[in-house]
Each structure stands twice: as C-alpha cells, then as structure tokens.
Design an enzyme around this catalytic site. Sequence first.
Site, PDB file in Angstrom:
ATOM      1  N   LYS A  17       7.407  33.376  -8.577  1.00 61.90           N
ATOM      2  CA  LYS A  17       8.292  33.431  -9.756  1.00 61.90           C
ATOM      3  C   LYS A  17       7.824  34.474 -10.767  1.00 61.90           C
ATOM      4  O   LYS A  17       8.613  35.249 -11.280  1.00 61.90           O
ATOM      5  CB  LYS A  17       8.331  32.079 -10.498  1.00 61.90           C
ATOM      6  CG  LYS A  17       8.988  30.959  -9.764  1.00 61.90           C
ATOM      7  CD  LYS A  17       9.205  29.753 -10.682  1.00 61.90           C
ATOM      8  CE  LYS A  17       7.952  29.211 -11.340  1.00 61.90           C
ATOM      9  NZ  LYS A  17       6.942  28.657 -10.453  1.00 61.90           N
ATOM     10  N   ARG A  92      11.134  22.180 -15.910  1.00 63.90           N
ATOM     11  CA  ARG A  92      10.333  21.663 -14.805  1.00 63.90           C
ATOM     12  C   ARG A  92      10.627  20.198 -14.531  1.00 63.90           C
ATOM     13  O   ARG A  92      10.070  19.625 -13.614  1.00 63.90           O
ATOM     14  CB  ARG A  92       8.854  21.802 -15.172  1.00 63.90           C
ATOM     15  CG  ARG A  92       8.105  22.861 -14.343  1.00 63.90           C
ATOM     16  CD  ARG A  92       6.700  22.908 -14.858  1.00 63.90           C
ATOM     17  NE  ARG A  92       5.768  23.545 -14.006  1.00 63.90           N
ATOM     18  CZ  ARG A  92       5.363  24.807 -14.133  1.00 63.90           C
ATOM     19  NH1 ARG A  92       5.903  25.599 -15.029  1.00 63.90           N
ATOM     20  NH2 ARG A  92       4.433  25.276 -13.335  1.00 63.90           N
ATOM     21  N   ARG A 131      -5.597  33.824  -5.728  1.00 62.12           N
ATOM     22  CA  ARG A 131      -4.847  34.621  -6.711  1.00 62.12           C
ATOM     23  C   ARG A 131      -5.789  35.089  -7.821  1.00 62.12           C
ATOM     24  O   ARG A 131      -6.692  34.361  -8.250  1.00 62.12           O
ATOM     25  CB  ARG A 131      -3.738  33.752  -7.303  1.00 62.12           C
ATOM     26  CG  ARG A 131      -3.078  34.367  -8.515  1.00 62.12           C
ATOM     27  CD  ARG A 131      -1.754  33.765  -8.814  1.00 62.12           C
ATOM     28  NE  ARG A 131      -1.754  32.318  -9.036  1.00 62.12           N
ATOM     29  CZ  ARG A 131      -0.649  31.622  -9.264  1.00 62.12           C
ATOM     30  NH1 ARG A 131       0.520  32.224  -9.298  1.00 62.12           N
ATOM     31  NH2 ARG A 131      -0.709  30.318  -9.454  1.00 62.12           N
ATOM     32  N   ARG A 164      -7.271  31.740 -12.254  1.00 65.50           N
ATOM     33  CA  ARG A 164      -6.762  30.721 -13.169  1.00 65.50           C
ATOM     34  C   ARG A 164      -7.553  29.433 -13.018  1.00 65.50           C
ATOM     35  O   ARG A 164      -7.983  29.086 -11.931  1.00 65.50           O
ATOM     36  CB  ARG A 164      -5.286  30.442 -12.859  1.00 65.50           C
ATOM     37  CG  ARG A 164      -4.361  31.441 -13.519  1.00 65.50           C
ATOM     38  CD  ARG A 164      -2.938  31.284 -13.098  1.00 65.50           C
ATOM     39  NE  ARG A 164      -2.452  29.911 -13.149  1.00 65.50           N
ATOM     40  CZ  ARG A 164      -1.157  29.580 -13.096  1.00 65.50           C
ATOM     41  NH1 ARG A 164      -0.240  30.538 -13.014  1.00 65.50           N
ATOM     42  NH2 ARG A 164      -0.772  28.329 -13.117  1.00 65.50           N
ATOM     43  N   ARG A 175      -0.677  20.163  -8.095  1.00 71.84           N
ATOM     44  CA  ARG A 175       0.483  20.823  -8.732  1.00 71.84           C
ATOM     45  C   ARG A 175       1.685  20.822  -7.790  1.00 71.84           C
ATOM     46  O   ARG A 175       2.822  20.685  -8.227  1.00 71.84           O
ATOM     47  CB  ARG A 175       0.112  22.250  -9.151  1.00 71.84           C
ATOM     48  CG  ARG A 175      -0.805  22.262 -10.380  1.00 71.84           C
ATOM     49  CD  ARG A 175      -1.496  23.589 -10.578  1.00 71.84           C
ATOM     50  NE  ARG A 175      -0.591  24.695 -10.706  1.00 71.84           N
ATOM     51  CZ  ARG A 175      -0.878  25.950 -10.345  1.00 71.84           C
ATOM     52  NH1 ARG A 175      -2.064  26.230  -9.842  1.00 71.84           N
ATOM     53  NH2 ARG A 175       0.000  26.894 -10.494  1.00 71.84           N
TER      54      ARG A 175
HETATM   55  P1  AMP Z   1       2.620  28.001 -14.531  1.00 71.28           P
HETATM   56  O1  AMP Z   1       1.899  29.200 -15.025  1.00 71.28           O
HETATM   57  O2  AMP Z   1       4.110  28.116 -14.667  1.00 71.28           O
HETATM   58  O3  AMP Z   1       2.193  27.599 -13.134  1.00 71.28           O
HETATM   59  O4  AMP Z   1       2.208  26.779 -15.502  1.00 71.28           O
HETATM   60  C1  AMP Z   1       0.869  26.384 -15.621  1.00 71.28           C
HETATM   61  C2  AMP Z   1       0.794  24.972 -16.183  1.00 71.28           C
HETATM   62  O5  AMP Z   1       1.383  24.925 -17.491  1.00 71.28           O
HETATM   63  C3  AMP Z   1       1.534  23.909 -15.386  1.00 71.28           C
HETATM   64  O6  AMP Z   1       0.798  23.428 -14.267  1.00 71.28           O
HETATM   65  C4  AMP Z   1       1.746  22.839 -16.462  1.00 71.28           C
HETATM   66  O7  AMP Z   1       0.556  22.131 -16.716  1.00 71.28           O
HETATM   67  C5  AMP Z   1       2.050  23.684 -17.697  1.00 71.28           C
HETATM   68  N1  AMP Z   1       3.501  23.959 -17.841  1.00 71.28           N
HETATM   69  C6  AMP Z   1       4.117  25.170 -17.811  1.00 71.28           C
HETATM   70  N2  AMP Z   1       5.445  25.049 -17.979  1.00 71.28           N
HETATM   71  C7  AMP Z   1       5.677  23.715 -18.119  1.00 71.28           C
HETATM   72  C8  AMP Z   1       6.855  22.922 -18.309  1.00 71.28           C
HETATM   73  N3  AMP Z   1       8.075  23.487 -18.377  1.00 71.28           N
HETATM   74  N4  AMP Z   1       6.714  21.574 -18.411  1.00 71.28           N
HETATM   75  C9  AMP Z   1       5.511  20.987 -18.360  1.00 71.28           C
HETATM   76  N5  AMP Z   1       4.356  21.654 -18.167  1.00 71.28           N
HETATM   77  C10 AMP Z   1       4.428  23.007 -18.055  1.00 71.28           C
END
Ligand code: AMP
Length: 222
Positions: A17, A92, A131, A164, A175
Amino acid sequence: MTESMRIILLGAPGSGKGTLASRLAREFKLAHIATGDILRRAVEAGSVLGREVEAVMNQGGLVPDTVMVDLIADRLAQPDAARGFILDGFPRTVAQAMALDKLLDRMSLSIDHVFHLNVPEEDLVKRSVGRRVCSECGRNYHLTGAVPRQADRCDECGGELRERDDDGEDTVRRRLKVYQDSTRPLAEYYGACGAFREVDGTPAPDVVYHSVTGWLRGTGRR
Ligand code: AMP
C-alpha cells in the site's frame, strides 16, 4: 479523471500500500495520508498522542477508533487534502469506515476509488520481515528484494534505513491476524459500491501501479 480524486487503499500489512500510495500521490498530486506514518511520527516526537499509541503499535494492535477518527478528521481538514487524497491505512475497521462516510458526507465529498491489494499470507510475512524504511523520506527497501545501492542508506535522499519496531516475525503474524479479523471485512463493506476493485498485489510494484492507473484512467480490466 476528476481534478480532486479521492482514493482508499486497502490491503494487509506488507501488501505494498505504502509504495503504491507514494507513487500515485506524486503522479496525481494527491495528499498521501498514511495513518501509520502519522502515528510513528507522533511516537518519535514523544507527543501526547505518541505516548498514548506507542505500546499498542509495538504489539501490532489497533489504535482505538475514536482516536483514529479524530486524527483523520483533522487531517482531511488541512488545505492540501482539498485537491484530493489517498488514504493508506485508514479505515481499518468497519466502525472507522462508517465514521468516514459520515465525515465525508458532512464535507459534501465522496470516495472515487477503493482498491484492495491481494497478496497471499506467506508472501506478506516475507515482505514485512526484512523491510527497511528510510527515516527521512519513507521509501521502502527489502533485504532480498529492493536492495539499496549502499547498505543502510536511501538511494533517493541518503537518509538512514531502519527496521520498523513492528516488523519482527511474531508481531507481523499478529498484525495479519488483526487484519483478517478487523480490516478484511471492509472488502465486503466497500464491495457493494461501484468504486471497489480487487487488485492482484503479487507482481512487481510497477505492474501493480499500472493496473491501478488503468482503473483510474477508466481502462482497467478484471
Ligand atoms: P501501518 O504503517 O499502516 O502498517 O500502521 C502501523 C500501525 O499503526 C498499525 O499496526 C496500528 O497499530 C496503527 N494504525 C495505523 N492506522 C490505523 C488505523 N486506521 N486504526 C488503528 N490503528 C492504526
């Protein structure tokens, strides 16, 4: 293509994404709204929000819907979002999607495209573990895939590449479980609307990009 395009990208962690959203945002001059990036910056800055969300993020859980909806409402009100945006990592949960519908309704806006990137689970694990992300510009690399020219340095801006905190294998699997339970149902939520497209996320990023831009230009094929 409309002037102010509004796009939602759905997909599991590691589905590509972020890479796709960055390129679409650059190409179509859209605001790239990556909620994970916004939260990671808050954690790094040690802000009130950052302190609130750090533990749940490191464990691979979801930040509460109310926090996320407030965050997205503020972000969509910023001037750059008026020329169109890509949501990467939001919504999400179905509750977030319903809140977004209400918010857009109040702003007299609607979503033009929802893309769901499909990638098999084992590929997702391999992509996330290994990554590396540029600490300056956010570009993604991979230890065995997109290898940087110089170890630990970004090809684009020379920034330091970091792993990360939530890309360890156990956390990635957690996740993915959270994704299946809470986020995957959004494919059904949006599936009924004409704006929804399933996209094969397994080919090279360039191929995925061209299949998505095919849809944006109205020449997409199933
Ligand atoms: P990402 O970089 O999109 O994988 O997001 C990293 C982390 O941020 C996720 O595993 C969640 O803990 C948190 N996060 C990001 N976006 C959301 C969302 N829309 N709702 C809840 N938690 C989020």
